[in-house]
Scaffold this motif. Structure first.
Motif, short mmCIF file in Angstrom:
data_model
loop_
_atom_site.label_atom_id
_atom_site.label_comp_id
_atom_site.label_asym_id
_atom_site.label_seq_id
_atom_site.Cartn_x
_atom_site.Cartn_y
_atom_site.Cartn_z
N GLY A 119 30.28 35.06 26.98
CA GLY A 119 29.35 34.62 28.01
C GLY A 119 29.78 35.11 29.37
O GLY A 119 29.58 34.45 30.38
N ARG A 120 30.42 36.30 29.39
CA ARG A 120 30.88 36.87 30.66
C ARG A 120 29.68 37.33 31.48
O ARG A 120 28.87 38.09 31.00
CB ARG A 120 31.79 38.08 30.42
N PRO A 121 29.59 36.90 32.74
CA PRO A 121 28.43 37.28 33.53
C PRO A 121 28.50 38.71 34.06
O PRO A 121 27.57 39.17 34.71
CB PRO A 121 28.45 36.27 34.69
N ARG A 122 29.62 39.38 33.81
CA ARG A 122 29.70 40.77 34.25
C ARG A 122 30.59 41.56 33.31
O ARG A 122 31.37 41.00 32.55
CB ARG A 122 30.20 40.87 35.68
N PHE A 123 30.44 42.90 33.38
CA PHE A 123 31.23 43.76 32.52
C PHE A 123 32.55 44.10 33.18
O PHE A 123 32.67 45.06 33.92
CB PHE A 123 30.46 45.05 32.20
N ASN A 124 33.56 43.30 32.91
CA ASN A 124 34.92 43.59 33.30
C ASN A 124 35.45 44.64 32.32
O ASN A 124 35.15 44.53 31.14
CB ASN A 124 35.74 42.31 33.10
N PRO A 125 36.25 45.59 32.77
CA PRO A 125 36.83 46.51 31.78
C PRO A 125 37.79 45.77 30.86
O PRO A 125 38.37 44.76 31.24
CB PRO A 125 37.55 47.55 32.64
N LEU A 126 37.94 46.27 29.65
CA LEU A 126 38.78 45.62 28.63
C LEU A 126 40.02 46.45 28.35
O LEU A 126 40.03 47.65 28.57
CB LEU A 126 37.99 45.47 27.33
N ARG B 212 53.58 44.87 44.62
CA ARG B 212 52.97 43.65 44.10
C ARG B 212 51.68 43.34 44.84
O ARG B 212 51.51 43.77 45.98
CB ARG B 212 53.95 42.50 44.23
N PRO B 213 50.81 42.57 44.20
CA PRO B 213 49.54 42.25 44.87
C PRO B 213 49.81 41.40 46.11
O PRO B 213 50.71 40.58 46.13
CB PRO B 213 48.76 41.46 43.83
N THR B 214 49.02 41.63 47.14
CA THR B 214 49.13 40.78 48.33
C THR B 214 48.05 39.71 48.23
O THR B 214 47.02 39.91 47.59
CB THR B 214 48.91 41.62 49.61
N GLY B 215 48.32 38.56 48.85
CA GLY B 215 47.31 37.50 48.86
C GLY B 215 47.13 36.81 47.53
O GLY B 215 46.03 36.45 47.15
N GLY B 216 48.22 36.65 46.79
CA GLY B 216 48.16 35.85 45.57
C GLY B 216 47.73 36.65 44.36
O GLY B 216 47.48 37.84 44.44
N ALA B 217 47.64 35.97 43.23
CA ALA B 217 47.33 36.63 41.97
C ALA B 217 45.90 37.16 42.00
O ALA B 217 44.99 36.54 42.53
CB ALA B 217 47.49 35.64 40.82
N ILE B 218 45.75 38.33 41.42
CA ILE B 218 44.42 38.91 41.30
C ILE B 218 43.80 38.41 40.00
O ILE B 218 44.36 38.55 38.94
CB ILE B 218 44.52 40.44 41.32
N GLN B 219 42.65 37.79 40.11
CA GLN B 219 42.00 37.21 38.95
C GLN B 219 41.45 38.28 38.01
O GLN B 219 41.59 38.19 36.81
CB GLN B 219 40.83 36.31 39.40
N ALA B 220 40.78 39.24 38.57
CA ALA B 220 40.11 40.23 37.75
C ALA B 220 40.34 41.61 38.35
O ALA B 220 39.52 42.12 39.09
CB ALA B 220 38.61 39.94 37.69
N PRO B 221 41.52 42.20 38.05
CA PRO B 221 41.89 43.45 38.70
C PRO B 221 40.84 44.54 38.54
O PRO B 221 40.66 45.35 39.42
CB PRO B 221 43.20 43.83 38.01
N GLY B 222 40.16 44.53 37.41
CA GLY B 222 39.16 45.57 37.19
C GLY B 222 38.07 45.55 38.24
O GLY B 222 37.46 46.57 38.54
N MET B 223 37.81 44.39 38.81
CA MET B 223 36.75 44.29 39.81
C MET B 223 37.20 44.89 41.14
O MET B 223 36.39 45.20 41.98
CB MET B 223 36.34 42.84 40.02
N LEU B 224 38.51 45.00 41.34
CA LEU B 224 39.00 45.54 42.60
C LEU B 224 39.12 47.06 42.57
O LEU B 224 39.02 47.72 43.58
CB LEU B 224 40.37 44.93 42.94
N ALA B 225 39.32 47.59 41.37
CA ALA B 225 39.35 49.04 41.25
C ALA B 225 37.95 49.54 41.63
O ALA B 225 36.98 48.82 41.47
CB ALA B 225 39.65 49.43 39.82
N SER B 226 37.86 50.76 42.16
CA SER B 226 36.53 51.21 42.55
C SER B 226 35.72 51.43 41.28
O SER B 226 35.97 52.33 40.50
CB SER B 226 36.61 52.45 43.42
#
Ligand code: TXA
Ligand code: MG
Length: 324
Positions: free
Chosen positions: A52-59, A209-223
């Motif tokens: 039920g993922r509302p978006r396509f995160n890479p796997l 290391r990531p700044t500003g805490g843990a990244i929840q969904a790294p794939g969304m930050l990649a372009s």
């Protein structure tokens, strides 16, 4: 209720289900994964449907060793050293996607990088038996926590999948560390089972290391893949010079004059549409059209993730990170 089979005896049945394009929840040393044949787009679409993922995160594409990994991603001496030091184990490497890689575009969400990991135990044996990579996110529905026992998988996803392989509680209990290896740099996208210190000790190189805490969904930050061509959504009429991304049996007005046309699913099947989404967008992007006109697509089920992806493709371009 899903069928729950003991890992010691489950191999043949799990293999058969995967070859039939079905989902199988499997134990890994980190957390349970919801696995599908990574080469089968419809099977991979089922993963997003079941979660039920509302978006396509890479796997993550799970492999049985470095040889299979090198048929999918491009390795350099640094990424190879990391694989040799930590595989099988809780380290996922994000490397450039190779050409002709045997993973469906839905696995990478159309990105030009791919996340690869070699898991321990039953999962590794299953991939070796299949001879192809397995796409597997953590086996939990969207918004819930990862699962570390077969019982937890059954409680969360049992009404949506057919088979769960029970390998007992997972050893590590947290997800794998995700490390992007790019031009000699090491960028930690998600902390996990392998520490930055262990990676630094093995490579002699600093981990960013990531700044500003843990990244929840790294794939969304990649372009994320976005077509170079402009995208126009929910069209009722095709304008001169446009290419058409169609959906279902009924065509928009002016469809005959489209420079190129591809249909996500002639029958209006959302699973098929999800499987075709990235490849069709990429193909129409190459058509040299003034814009890609997209017919309306249903919003229920997988339609939510398809519309989310298309909205991102249609959004005004800047190069800043897309908020997750
Ligand atoms: O331990 C684990 O990693 C478990 C087991 C099953 O292997 N899997 C797991 O998958 O946690 P998932 O889908 O829940 O998380 C994978 C993360 C996602 O946040 C996704 O955005 C990121 O990996 N990812 C996948 N491909 C990527 C890429 N090419 N670039 C950046 N991030 C990527
Ligand atoms: Mg997850």
């Amino acid at each position: 209720m899903a069928r729950i089979l003991n890992a010691e005896t489950a191999l043949a049945e799990a293999l058969e289900a995967l070859e039939a394009g079905e989902l199988v929840a499997i134990p890994t040393e980190t957390v349970y994964g919801l696995a599908a044949d990574a080469a089968n787009g419809t099977a991979v679409a089922r993963i997003f449907e079941a979660k039920g993922r509302p978006r396509f995160n890479p796997l993550i594409a799970h492999v049985d060793g470095l040889a299979m990994a090198e048929r999918i991603g491009k390795f350099d001496p640094l990424s190879r050293k990391l694989a040799q030091a930590f595989w099988p184990g809780p380290l996922t490497l994000v490397v450039p996607l190779g050409s002709g890689a045997p993973v469906h575009a839905l696995v990478t969400a159309g990105l030009d990088t791919v996340a690869l990991r070699m898991p321990k135990g039953f999962a590794g044996r299953l991939i070796a038996a299949l001879g192809r990579p397995l796409a597997a996110p953590s086996a939990n529905s969207s918004g819930r926590v990862s699962t570390t026992t077969a019982e937890a998988v059954e409680a969360d996803l049992g009404d949506r999948i057919g088979l769960i392989v029970d390998g007992g509680p997972t050893q590590v209990g947290v997800e794998s560390t995700i490390l992007r290896v790019e031009d000699g740099r090491l960028l930690m996208l998600r902390p996990g089972g392998v520490t930055a210190e262990e990676i630094e000790a093995a490579t002699g190189q600093a981990v960013e290391r990531p700044t500003g805490g843990a990244i929840q969904a790294p794939g969304m930050l990649a372009s994320h893949y976005a077509p170079a061509t402009a995208v126009r959504l929910d069209v009722a009429e095709i304008l001169p010079g446009e290419a058409l991304l169609a959906f279902g049996p009924v065509r928009a007005r002016g469809a005959a004059r489209a420079m190129a046309m591809l249909n996500l699913s002639p029958t209006g099947d959302l699973r098929e549409a999800a499987a075709n989404l990235f490849a069709h967008l990429q193909a129409l992007d190459r058509a040299g059209a003034a814009a890609i006109a997209v017919e309306p697509i249903l919003h229920h089920g997988l339609g939510a993730a398809i519309n989310d992806r298309l909205a991102r493709a249609a959004a005004p371009r800047d190069n800043s990170a897309i908020p997750a």
